[in-house]
Design a protein around this motif. Sequence first.
Motif, PDB file in Angstrom:
ATOM      1  N   GLY A 137       0.802  -1.217   0.000  1.00  0.00           N
ATOM      2  CA  GLY A 137       0.000   0.000   0.000  1.00  0.00           C
ATOM      3  C   GLY A 137       0.834   1.265   0.000  1.00  0.00           C
ATOM      4  O   GLY A 137       0.289   2.374  -0.012  1.00  0.00           O
ATOM      5  N   ALA A 138       2.168   1.124  -0.002  1.00  0.00           N
ATOM      6  CA  ALA A 138       3.046   2.295   0.038  1.00  0.00           C
ATOM      7  C   ALA A 138       2.937   3.136  -1.227  1.00  0.00           C
ATOM      8  O   ALA A 138       3.244   4.331  -1.213  1.00  0.00           O
ATOM      9  N   ILE A 139       2.487   2.533  -2.319  1.00  0.00           N
ATOM     10  CA  ILE A 139       2.360   3.276  -3.569  1.00  0.00           C
ATOM     11  C   ILE A 139       1.364   4.423  -3.424  1.00  0.00           C
ATOM     12  O   ILE A 139       1.462   5.444  -4.120  1.00  0.00           O
ATOM     13  N   CYS A 140       0.429   4.290  -2.495  1.00  0.00           N
ATOM     14  CA  CYS A 140      -0.577   5.337  -2.276  1.00  0.00           C
ATOM     15  C   CYS A 140       0.035   6.604  -1.684  1.00  0.00           C
ATOM     16  O   CYS A 140      -0.610   7.656  -1.677  1.00  0.00           O
ATOM     17  N   LEU A 141       1.263   6.513  -1.180  1.00  0.00           N
ATOM     18  CA  LEU A 141       1.931   7.666  -0.587  1.00  0.00           C
ATOM     19  C   LEU A 141       2.718   8.466  -1.622  1.00  0.00           C
ATOM     20  O   LEU A 141       3.228   9.538  -1.313  1.00  0.00           O
ATOM     21  N   VAL A 142       2.820   7.940  -2.835  1.00  0.00           N
ATOM     22  CA  VAL A 142       3.626   8.575  -3.881  1.00  0.00           C
ATOM     23  C   VAL A 142       2.713   9.316  -4.851  1.00  0.00           C
ATOM     24  O   VAL A 142       1.773   8.739  -5.398  1.00  0.00           O
ATOM     25  N   ASP A 143       3.003  10.596  -5.073  1.00  0.00           N
ATOM     26  CA  ASP A 143       2.170  11.405  -5.956  1.00  0.00           C
ATOM     27  C   ASP A 143       2.621  11.353  -7.412  1.00  0.00           C
ATOM     28  O   ASP A 143       1.794  11.407  -8.319  1.00  0.00           O
ATOM     29  N   GLU A 144       3.929  11.275  -7.624  1.00  0.00           N
ATOM     30  CA  GLU A 144       4.444  11.314  -8.993  1.00  0.00           C
ATOM     31  C   GLU A 144       5.734  10.507  -9.063  1.00  0.00           C
ATOM     32  O   GLU A 144       6.558  10.553  -8.154  1.00  0.00           O
ATOM     33  N   VAL A 145       5.900   9.749 -10.169  1.00  0.00           N
ATOM     34  CA  VAL A 145       7.059   8.870 -10.319  1.00  0.00           C
ATOM     35  C   VAL A 145       7.734   9.115 -11.668  1.00  0.00           C
ATOM     36  O   VAL A 145       7.064   9.201 -12.703  1.00  0.00           O
ATOM     37  N   PHE A 146       9.056   9.223 -11.634  1.00  0.00           N
ATOM     38  CA  PHE A 146       9.871   9.250 -12.847  1.00  0.00           C
ATOM     39  C   PHE A 146      10.663   7.948 -12.827  1.00  0.00           C
ATOM     40  O   PHE A 146      11.568   7.776 -12.015  1.00  0.00           O
ATOM     41  N   LEU A 147      10.300   7.031 -13.702  1.00  0.00           N
ATOM     42  CA  LEU A 147      10.823   5.668 -13.630  1.00  0.00           C
ATOM     43  C   LEU A 147      11.667   5.320 -14.849  1.00  0.00           C
ATOM     44  O   LEU A 147      11.204   5.417 -15.987  1.00  0.00           O
ATOM     45  N   GLU A 148      12.907   4.914 -14.597  1.00  0.00           N
ATOM     46  CA  GLU A 148      13.736   4.353 -15.663  1.00  0.00           C
ATOM     47  C   GLU A 148      13.598   2.844 -15.594  1.00  0.00           C
ATOM     48  O   GLU A 148      14.017   2.223 -14.612  1.00  0.00           O
ATOM     49  N   CYS A 149      13.009   2.274 -16.611  1.00  0.00           N
ATOM     50  CA  CYS A 149      12.799   0.831 -16.649  1.00  0.00           C
ATOM     51  C   CYS A 149      13.924   0.196 -17.469  1.00  0.00           C
ATOM     52  O   CYS A 149      14.174   0.588 -18.614  1.00  0.00           O
ATOM     53  N   HIS A 150      14.603  -0.776 -16.890  1.00  0.00           N
ATOM     54  CA  HIS A 150      15.764  -1.390 -17.526  1.00  0.00           C
ATOM     55  C   HIS A 150      15.356  -2.637 -18.303  1.00  0.00           C
ATOM     56  O   HIS A 150      14.701  -3.526 -17.760  1.00  0.00           O
ATOM     57  N   TYR A 151      15.755  -2.678 -19.550  1.00  0.00           N
ATOM     58  CA  TYR A 151      15.410  -3.803 -20.415  1.00  0.00           C
ATOM     59  C   TYR A 151      16.557  -4.045 -21.393  1.00  0.00           C
ATOM     60  O   TYR A 151      17.561  -3.319 -21.388  1.00  0.00           O
TER      61      TYR A 151
END
Length: 231
Positions: A177-191
């Motif tokens: 449920g910690a995701i509910c505490l985050v307002d905005e995410v800048f995510l580098e997804c590695h592939y």
Amino acid sequence: MELLSHAEPLILEEPLKPWLTLKRNIQNIKYLPELADISFKRRYGSSIGSWFRKQYPKQNHTFEVFAIEADPTFHPDYATRKGVTLLPYAAWVKNDTLSFEINGDPGKEDEAKASGRGMGRIRPTAGKKMSGKVRSVQAFDFAEWLKQTVSEQDYVVMKMDVEGTEFDLIPRLFDTGAICLVDEVFLECHYNRWQRCCPGERSPKYQNTYEECLELFSSLRESGVLVHQWF
């Protein structure tokens, strides 16, 4: 969810030159403070002080910035930054000891090893055998730390570049449920992206595909999280 309809669209087709896509994509990002008033929340910042302070529209608010960085090469730099709290650990799904591989990008392995920069993967000590130089690092339960550090009244911006462990950390944030505490995410997804050095060849460092990254981004947006693609 209505705010998300104003976010920049996800890039559905895998970029052939992701290092150029980032430069173009930055111009299209719709930051949350550009879409809504954040004055009613307390402010917590991105893990990267210099980028956040220069680029993020803060509406004249002061943010508290945390830098979560296991690689000691970068610690002296963070020590010189005022207002940045350094957590010298790796973000993980539990308190543990992980292996940090220093293998660099293809064609730059010697440079990476000489500088001591951990440019490779982070894995549990019981994971698969690694090909590069390995350093043990302490890791902590990021989701639990987040729940103990911030509240729903805080405005939290997170920039995540965790060398492939986003496929472990993001599900953990949802499960706790910690995701509910985050307002905005800048995510580098590695592939297994196309390599800049070697046209027609993919990077061997990561096994996940761009399609799996897109699924990760889509799941966040569908859950109401404003996430941006970072390359």
